[in-house]
Design a protein around this motif. Structure first.
Motif, PDB file in Angstrom:
ATOM      1  N   LYS A  58      29.321  60.772  60.246  1.00  0.00           N
ATOM      2  CA  LYS A  58      28.224  61.221  61.116  1.00  0.00           C
ATOM      3  C   LYS A  58      28.048  62.735  61.069  1.00  0.00           C
ATOM      4  N   LEU A  59      29.149  63.475  61.029  1.00  0.00           N
ATOM      5  CA  LEU A  59      29.028  64.931  60.971  1.00  0.00           C
ATOM      6  C   LEU A  59      28.383  65.381  59.661  1.00  0.00           C
ATOM      7  N   ARG A  60      28.645  64.670  58.592  1.00  0.00           N
ATOM      8  CA  ARG A  60      28.001  64.968  57.306  1.00  0.00           C
ATOM      9  C   ARG A  60      26.489  64.848  57.440  1.00  0.00           C
ATOM     10  N   ILE A  61      26.042  63.776  58.067  1.00  0.00           N
ATOM     11  CA  ILE A  61      24.608  63.582  58.266  1.00  0.00           C
ATOM     12  C   ILE A  61      24.036  64.705  59.124  1.00  0.00           C
ATOM     13  N   ALA A  62      24.724  65.044  60.208  1.00  0.00           N
ATOM     14  CA  ALA A  62      24.244  66.120  61.087  1.00  0.00           C
ATOM     15  C   ALA A  62      24.163  67.445  60.345  1.00  0.00           C
ATOM     16  N   MET A  84      20.995  58.689  65.433  1.00  0.00           N
ATOM     17  CA  MET A  84      20.164  59.671  64.733  1.00  0.00           C
ATOM     18  C   MET A  84      19.608  60.696  65.712  1.00  0.00           C
ATOM     19  N   ALA A  85      19.203  60.240  66.894  1.00  0.00           N
ATOM     20  CA  ALA A  85      18.689  61.165  67.905  1.00  0.00           C
ATOM     21  C   ALA A  85      19.784  62.148  68.326  1.00  0.00           C
ATOM     22  N   LEU A  86      20.994  61.641  68.533  1.00  0.00           N
ATOM     23  CA  LEU A  86      22.119  62.505  68.910  1.00  0.00           C
ATOM     24  C   LEU A  86      22.421  63.507  67.797  1.00  0.00           C
ATOM     25  N   LEU A  87      22.522  63.032  66.569  1.00  0.00           N
ATOM     26  CA  LEU A  87      22.850  63.909  65.444  1.00  0.00           C
ATOM     27  C   LEU A  87      21.772  64.974  65.250  1.00  0.00           C
ATOM     28  N   SER A  88      20.519  64.595  65.411  1.00  0.00           N
ATOM     29  CA  SER A  88      19.418  65.556  65.286  1.00  0.00           C
ATOM     30  C   SER A  88      19.503  66.624  66.372  1.00  0.00           C
ATOM     31  N   SER A 100      30.012  73.828  57.650  1.00  0.00           N
ATOM     32  CA  SER A 100      30.801  73.234  56.564  1.00  0.00           C
ATOM     33  C   SER A 100      32.302  73.412  56.781  1.00  0.00           C
ATOM     34  N   ALA A 101      32.703  74.495  57.432  1.00  0.00           N
ATOM     35  CA  ALA A 101      34.127  74.724  57.696  1.00  0.00           C
ATOM     36  C   ALA A 101      34.707  73.622  58.588  1.00  0.00           C
ATOM     37  N   LEU A 102      33.924  73.162  59.552  1.00  0.00           N
ATOM     38  CA  LEU A 102      34.372  72.082  60.431  1.00  0.00           C
ATOM     39  C   LEU A 102      34.608  70.805  59.628  1.00  0.00           C
ATOM     40  N   LEU A 103      33.681  70.464  58.757  1.00  0.00           N
ATOM     41  CA  LEU A 103      33.859  69.265  57.936  1.00  0.00           C
ATOM     42  C   LEU A 103      35.039  69.404  56.984  1.00  0.00           C
ATOM     43  N   LEU A 104      35.226  70.585  56.437  1.00  0.00           N
ATOM     44  CA  LEU A 104      36.358  70.808  55.554  1.00  0.00           C
ATOM     45  C   LEU A 104      37.684  70.628  56.304  1.00  0.00           C
ATOM     46  N   GLU A 105      37.756  71.137  57.512  1.00  0.00           N
ATOM     47  CA  GLU A 105      38.964  70.954  58.330  1.00  0.00           C
ATOM     48  C   GLU A 105      39.200  69.477  58.610  1.00  0.00           C
ATOM     49  N   LEU A 106      38.139  68.740  58.921  1.00  0.00           N
ATOM     50  CA  LEU A 106      38.284  67.306  59.182  1.00  0.00           C
ATOM     51  C   LEU A 106      38.710  66.542  57.936  1.00  0.00           C
ATOM     52  N   LEU A 107      38.246  66.975  56.766  1.00  0.00           N
ATOM     53  CA  LEU A 107      38.702  66.347  55.521  1.00  0.00           C
ATOM     54  C   LEU A 107      40.204  66.558  55.326  1.00  0.00           C
ATOM     55  N   LYS A 108      40.673  67.752  55.640  1.00  0.00           N
ATOM     56  CA  LYS A 108      42.112  68.040  55.542  1.00  0.00           C
ATOM     57  C   LYS A 108      42.890  67.175  56.533  1.00  0.00           C
TER      58      LYS A 108
END
Length: 131
Positions: A58-62, A84-88, A100-108
């Motif tokens: 979901k964060l990727r989509i947002a 979708m409404a929430l993510l938008s 992108s840093a947040l997603l990278l941290e979550l991937l780790k």
């Protein structure tokens, strides 16, 4: 047709509301709510690894919507209209922590979760350090 709630209950999949609450809390910088959601997820015997995977999805989509708003229609079939409404809305927050840093941290965190003695600890530490 099978209801989403039936799938969540029968497969131990994280409830959509938990995923959405966590996403909202980390983007808005609410550590207390984020950690509470992690604990509730763990106490509900929901896989933390699966929970993180759904958060990442979901964060990727947002993040894509935030940076390429014309792509929103590409993702309409991937999540519910409510999601979708929430993510938008979260993508539009000026003070939000969606990047992108947040997603990278979550991937780790996703990568090390299976190796941690306490499966929720990597996610909890990420919230404490990055939110």
């Amino acid at each position: 047709k099978i209801a989403l709630s039936e799938v969540e209950n029968s497969t131990s999949a994280p409830k959509r509301v938990l995923v959405n609450d966590f996403i909202s809390s980390i983007i808005k910088g609410d550590k207390d709510k984020a950690i509470s959601t992690i604990i509730l997820t763990k106490d509900s015997n929901i896989s933390i690894k699966l929970f993180i995977a759904l958060v990442l999805e979901k964060l990727r989509i947002a993040l894509i919507i935030k940076n390429a708003p014309t792509m929103i229609d590409k993702f309409r079939g991937d999540v519910s209209e409510e999601d979708m409404a929430l993510l938008s809305d979260l993508a539009k927050l000026k003070e939000g922590k969606l990047n992108s840093a947040l997603l990278l941290e979550l991937l780790k965190v996703y990568d090390i979760t299976g190796r941690s003695y306490i499966d929720s600890l990597p996610l909890e530490l990420m919230v404490v350090d990055k939110v």
